[in-house]
Design a protein around this motif. Sequence first.
Motif, PDB file in Angstrom:
ATOM      1  N   GLN A 182     -13.974  -8.783  13.179  1.00 42.43           N
ATOM      2  CA  GLN A 182     -13.104 -10.034  12.472  1.00 42.43           C
ATOM      3  C   GLN A 182     -12.014 -10.555  13.496  1.00 42.43           C
ATOM      4  OE1 GLN A 182     -12.624 -12.509   9.295  1.00 42.43           O
ATOM      5  NE2 GLN A 182     -14.656 -12.822   9.572  1.00 42.43           N
ATOM      6  N   ASN A 183     -11.688 -11.145  13.850  1.00 46.52           N
ATOM      7  CA  ASN A 183      -9.894 -11.380  14.714  1.00 46.52           C
ATOM      8  C   ASN A 183      -8.978 -10.911  13.348  1.00 46.52           C
ATOM      9  OD1 ASN A 183     -11.346 -11.612  17.475  1.00 46.52           O
ATOM     10  ND2 ASN A 183     -10.511 -13.675  16.832  1.00 46.52           N
ATOM     11  N   ASN A 184      -7.778 -10.327  13.700  1.00 44.93           N
ATOM     12  CA  ASN A 184      -6.985 -10.128  13.117  1.00 44.93           C
ATOM     13  C   ASN A 184      -5.705 -11.240  12.694  1.00 44.93           C
ATOM     14  OD1 ASN A 184      -5.099  -9.238  11.679  1.00 44.93           O
ATOM     15  ND2 ASN A 184      -5.588  -6.984  12.736  1.00 44.93           N
ATOM     16  N   GLY A 185      -5.867 -11.984  11.703  1.00 39.07           N
ATOM     17  CA  GLY A 185      -5.318 -12.653  11.559  1.00 39.07           C
ATOM     18  C   GLY A 185      -3.741 -12.166  11.558  1.00 39.07           C
ATOM     19  N   LEU A 186      -3.659 -11.059  11.002  1.00 36.40           N
ATOM     20  CA  LEU A 186      -1.896 -10.042  11.163  1.00 36.40           C
ATOM     21  C   LEU A 186      -1.501 -10.791  12.820  1.00 36.40           C
ATOM     22  CD1 LEU A 186      -0.028  -9.804   9.169  1.00 36.40           C
ATOM     23  CD2 LEU A 186      -0.489  -7.667   9.326  1.00 36.40           C
ATOM     24  N   LEU A 189       0.575 -14.056  13.837  1.00 35.63           N
ATOM     25  CA  LEU A 189       1.764 -14.244  13.034  1.00 35.63           C
ATOM     26  C   LEU A 189       3.199 -13.294  13.568  1.00 35.63           C
ATOM     27  CD1 LEU A 189       0.733 -13.921   9.171  1.00 35.63           C
ATOM     28  CD2 LEU A 189       0.976 -16.153  10.669  1.00 35.63           C
ATOM     29  N   TRP A 202       8.189   3.199  19.421  1.00 37.00           N
ATOM     30  CA  TRP A 202       8.111   4.899  19.127  1.00 37.00           C
ATOM     31  C   TRP A 202       7.715   5.305  19.722  1.00 37.00           C
ATOM     32  CZ3 TRP A 202       4.026   5.168  14.736  1.00 37.00           C
ATOM     33  CH2 TRP A 202       4.189   6.777  14.005  1.00 37.00           C
TER      34      TRP A 202
ATOM     35  N   PHE B 119      -0.385  13.942  10.770  1.00 40.45           N
ATOM     36  CA  PHE B 119       0.867  14.464  10.666  1.00 40.45           C
ATOM     37  C   PHE B 119       2.025  14.999   9.898  1.00 40.45           C
ATOM     38  CE2 PHE B 119       0.307   9.736  11.210  1.00 40.45           C
ATOM     39  CZ  PHE B 119       1.659   9.715  12.337  1.00 40.45           C
ATOM     40  N   TRP B 149     -15.289  -0.927   7.300  1.00 44.32           N
ATOM     41  CA  TRP B 149     -13.905  -0.922   8.668  1.00 44.32           C
ATOM     42  C   TRP B 149     -12.426  -1.375   8.279  1.00 44.32           C
ATOM     43  CZ3 TRP B 149     -11.789  -4.711  11.540  1.00 44.32           C
ATOM     44  CH2 TRP B 149     -12.832  -6.255  11.215  1.00 44.32           C
ATOM     45  N   MET B 150     -13.091  -2.240   7.409  1.00 41.03           N
ATOM     46  CA  MET B 150     -11.609  -3.182   6.954  1.00 41.03           C
ATOM     47  C   MET B 150     -10.193  -2.751   5.968  1.00 41.03           C
ATOM     48  SD  MET B 150     -12.265  -6.857   6.371  1.00 41.03           S
ATOM     49  CE  MET B 150     -12.917  -7.738   7.770  1.00 41.03           C
ATOM     50  N   LEU B 153      -8.918   0.490   8.374  1.00 44.68           N
ATOM     51  CA  LEU B 153      -8.030   0.060   9.349  1.00 44.68           C
ATOM     52  C   LEU B 153      -6.719  -0.129   8.192  1.00 44.68           C
ATOM     53  CD1 LEU B 153      -7.804  -1.222  11.929  1.00 44.68           C
ATOM     54  CD2 LEU B 153      -7.876  -3.364  10.855  1.00 44.68           C
ATOM     55  N   PHE B 157      -3.258   1.345   8.282  1.00 42.57           N
ATOM     56  CA  PHE B 157      -1.905   0.754   8.535  1.00 42.57           C
ATOM     57  C   PHE B 157      -0.880   1.189   7.590  1.00 42.57           C
ATOM     58  CE2 PHE B 157       0.799  -2.581   7.370  1.00 42.57           C
ATOM     59  CZ  PHE B 157       1.038  -3.143   8.752  1.00 42.57           C
ATOM     60  N   ILE B 160       0.805   4.558   8.348  1.00 39.50           N
ATOM     61  CA  ILE B 160       0.880   4.824   9.040  1.00 39.50           C
ATOM     62  C   ILE B 160       2.446   3.894   9.976  1.00 39.50           C
ATOM     63  CG2 ILE B 160       1.597   4.545  11.946  1.00 39.50           C
ATOM     64  CD1 ILE B 160      -1.822   5.180  11.830  1.00 39.50           C
ATOM     65  N   ILE B 161       2.084   2.769   9.127  1.00 43.20           N
ATOM     66  CA  ILE B 161       3.087   1.297   9.644  1.00 43.20           C
ATOM     67  C   ILE B 161       4.233   1.615   8.076  1.00 43.20           C
ATOM     68  CG2 ILE B 161       4.269  -1.002  10.361  1.00 43.20           C
ATOM     69  CD1 ILE B 161       2.787   0.582  12.775  1.00 43.20           C
ATOM     70  N   VAL B 165       6.151   6.249   9.857  1.00 41.87           N
ATOM     71  CA  VAL B 165       7.451   5.759  10.329  1.00 41.87           C
ATOM     72  C   VAL B 165       8.415   5.826   9.698  1.00 41.87           C
ATOM     73  CG1 VAL B 165       5.767   4.680  11.856  1.00 41.87           C
ATOM     74  CG2 VAL B 165       7.251   3.363   9.931  1.00 41.87           C
ATOM     75  N   PHE B 183      -2.013  -6.506   4.254  1.00 42.49           N
ATOM     76  CA  PHE B 183      -2.496  -6.143   5.695  1.00 42.49           C
ATOM     77  C   PHE B 183      -3.436  -7.114   5.566  1.00 42.49           C
ATOM     78  CE2 PHE B 183      -4.556  -4.624   8.850  1.00 42.49           C
ATOM     79  CZ  PHE B 183      -4.482  -4.313   9.725  1.00 42.49           C
ATOM     80  N   PHE B 186      -3.215 -10.965   5.105  1.00 42.36           N
ATOM     81  CA  PHE B 186      -3.110 -12.046   6.186  1.00 42.36           C
ATOM     82  C   PHE B 186      -3.391 -11.491   7.264  1.00 42.36           C
ATOM     83  CE2 PHE B 186       1.008 -11.459   3.403  1.00 42.36           C
ATOM     84  CZ  PHE B 186       0.879 -12.311   3.436  1.00 42.36           C
ATOM     85  N   ALA B 187      -4.760 -10.391   7.202  1.00 44.04           N
ATOM     86  CA  ALA B 187      -5.116 -10.237   8.042  1.00 44.04           C
ATOM     87  C   ALA B 187      -6.837 -10.380   8.964  1.00 44.04           C
ATOM     88  CB  ALA B 187      -5.446  -8.730   9.553  1.00 44.04           C
ATOM     89  N   TYR B 188      -7.361 -10.725   7.243  1.00 48.51           N
ATOM     90  CA  TYR B 188      -8.876 -10.970   7.402  1.00 48.51           C
ATOM     91  C   TYR B 188      -8.498 -11.773   5.901  1.00 48.51           C
ATOM     92  CZ  TYR B 188      -9.196  -7.836  10.745  1.00 48.51           C
ATOM     93  OH  TYR B 188      -9.174  -6.567  11.696  1.00 48.51           O
ATOM     94  N   SER B 190     -10.707 -14.283   5.076  1.00 49.96           N
ATOM     95  CA  SER B 190     -11.559 -15.027   4.410  1.00 49.96           C
ATOM     96  C   SER B 190     -12.408 -13.988   3.706  1.00 49.96           C
ATOM     97  CB  SER B 190     -12.471 -15.055   6.236  1.00 49.96           C
ATOM     98  OG  SER B 190     -13.520 -14.302   6.608  1.00 49.96           O
ATOM     99  N   TYR B 191     -12.084 -12.810   3.954  1.00 47.08           N
ATOM    100  CA  TYR B 191     -12.560 -11.253   3.065  1.00 47.08           C
ATOM    101  C   TYR B 191     -11.707 -11.424   1.708  1.00 47.08           C
ATOM    102  CZ  TYR B 191     -15.861 -10.656   5.956  1.00 47.08           C
ATOM    103  OH  TYR B 191     -17.321 -11.213   6.719  1.00 47.08           O
TER     104      TYR B 191
END
Lengths: 215, 386
Positions: A182-186, A189, A202, B119, B149-150, B153, B157, B160-161, B165, B183, B186-188, B190-191
């Motif tokens: 899926q494309n990453n909607g975030l 933004l 960084w 790390f 996989w989401m 990811l 995220f 790390i973020i 950091v 994350f 906002f990124a996916y 639909s799921y």
Amino acid sequence: MNSEKEPLFSSKNIKLITEPLGSSNPITVQVLGICSALAVTVKMKPAFVMAISVMAVLAVSNVVISLIRNSIPPRIRIIVQLVVIAAMVILVDQILKAFVYDISKQLSVFVGLIITNCILMGRLEAFAMGNKPWPSFLDGLGNAAGYSIILLIVSFFRELLGSGTIWGYKVIPESFYSFGYQNNGLMILPPMALIVLGIIIWVQRARNKKLIETK
Amino acid sequence: MKSLRGYLDKIKPKFEKGGKFEKFHSTFEAFESFMFVPDTVTTKGTHIRDANDMKRTMTVVVLALVPALLFGMWNVGNQHFLATGQEASFWQSFFTGFISVLPIIVVSYVVGLGIEFAFAQYRGHEVNEGFLVTGMLIPLVLPVDVPLWMVALATAFAVIIGKEVFGGTGMNIFNPALTARAFLFFAYPSYMSGNEVWTHGMIKGEGIIDSFTGATPLAEAAAGNIDKLPSVSDMFFGFIPGSIGETSTLAILIGAAILLFTGVGSARIMISTVVGGLVMGLILNIFAVNPYMEVPAYQHLMLGGFAFGAVFMATDPVSAAQTAKGKIIYGFLIGFLAILIRVLNPAYPEGMMLAILLMNVFAPLIDHYVIEANISKRLKRVKVQE
């Protein structure tokens, strides 16, 4: 007159172009011009046009200010600089509207907002006010190029991961999507632009330890 | 145990300075202190070392999560069989849930711990236990059918973020588990939102009966179908669709009791969060102009992730406020804002995540003003000797 004339591309002049690309990059090191870097980097094409616009405005305004630097009364120099930038921005805006109308619409107010881009005022004030036209021109080009590179890197990742395209062309094959990609909607933004920018900073600091501030 | 100790002692020199595997010192250290109590002794000044170190604190939190986890597994199966209209025994439901939840937990731990170890290795510091809890929290706040996989990811995220950091465990300003959820949200989208993601197998449409909508109570409420809200007892015990671990208020309360009894979780934050939610709920009840605003305030506490967030997320000792008064303000505002976002902003059906993340940012500010106020109060008492 100075008897020994400096060659056009002396090492000092070359540095004016190369340094802003790396160790004194206006975005990642001086952290200027962040706002437009967040706003126009969803797709590569608008980002590229934005970068070219900033380059034109910065290089020309730098030369103009440098030419008249000795006749600007110090107390009103900011106003004079703004007038020059504003004139240039209007020119660029009109040209964009005439030739690349679609992208000009996507960029909307952000071309106009080049006036408030801190990089421009910063370069005019810090460099053009005290240097000859030719170095000023190079300095303008260099800083705008530093700005452009970051814009293009950020927009590359945002477009690739957010829309699955690069420069408007689909690069992620259809079979990926059928496997559940899926494309990453975030990525589309604005906050993600900031995070991508942060990651670039960084990486840059990890490679160049000199950039890390000492407490 | 003795043979293990002997083995560790035998290979230990290899990981010390100058040894063959010097680079992997922190990995060795992590496993050693996971198996045995670390033998570090304070060398400077007078200290009292509490036996309740970070490892034990984290273990208690994981234990407190177990009721919610087990119930969540059963409920995943339960909802699945409700949706397909099949009769299923208790163990069938539990097993179905177990099979679908376990991979998410495994992925979350493998990815998160992998990054933590990398790390720690690279920076040469110890592997921190913080992720043991985060790794369990992440699966519990996700819908069951989220692709693996989401999960990977989002975990990467968050670690790390959201954490590394800033300097690793103890330095993060956001709750890492909620960072992962935000994350994904906002990124996916639909799921992570809608009606179909909460029930196992529904996205693929595996034999779902027609009358089953899969809408969570929050979604029903947001759509104005107040009469379709499940009964209070269903919401309390958790027989409703939702994220894996958030549905059962009862299981979460058991966890809360464990946290409070052991002193790991802050009672101030939990109670003030609940009070904040109640206050906002009551305010909305008074000025109700639509059916959603009329939902009784106490029911809001059982809906969605409110209870889970109040007990396990808001109390995260790193990202919460530190001062006693600050904790009360912090918790109150979380509850208050969560209900406010939930009811008044249709774009975000669940406000708890956003409210906690927002207050995470404000926690240092709250602490600052609490401390300043205390200083000026005490300064007034000082009599200057003339």
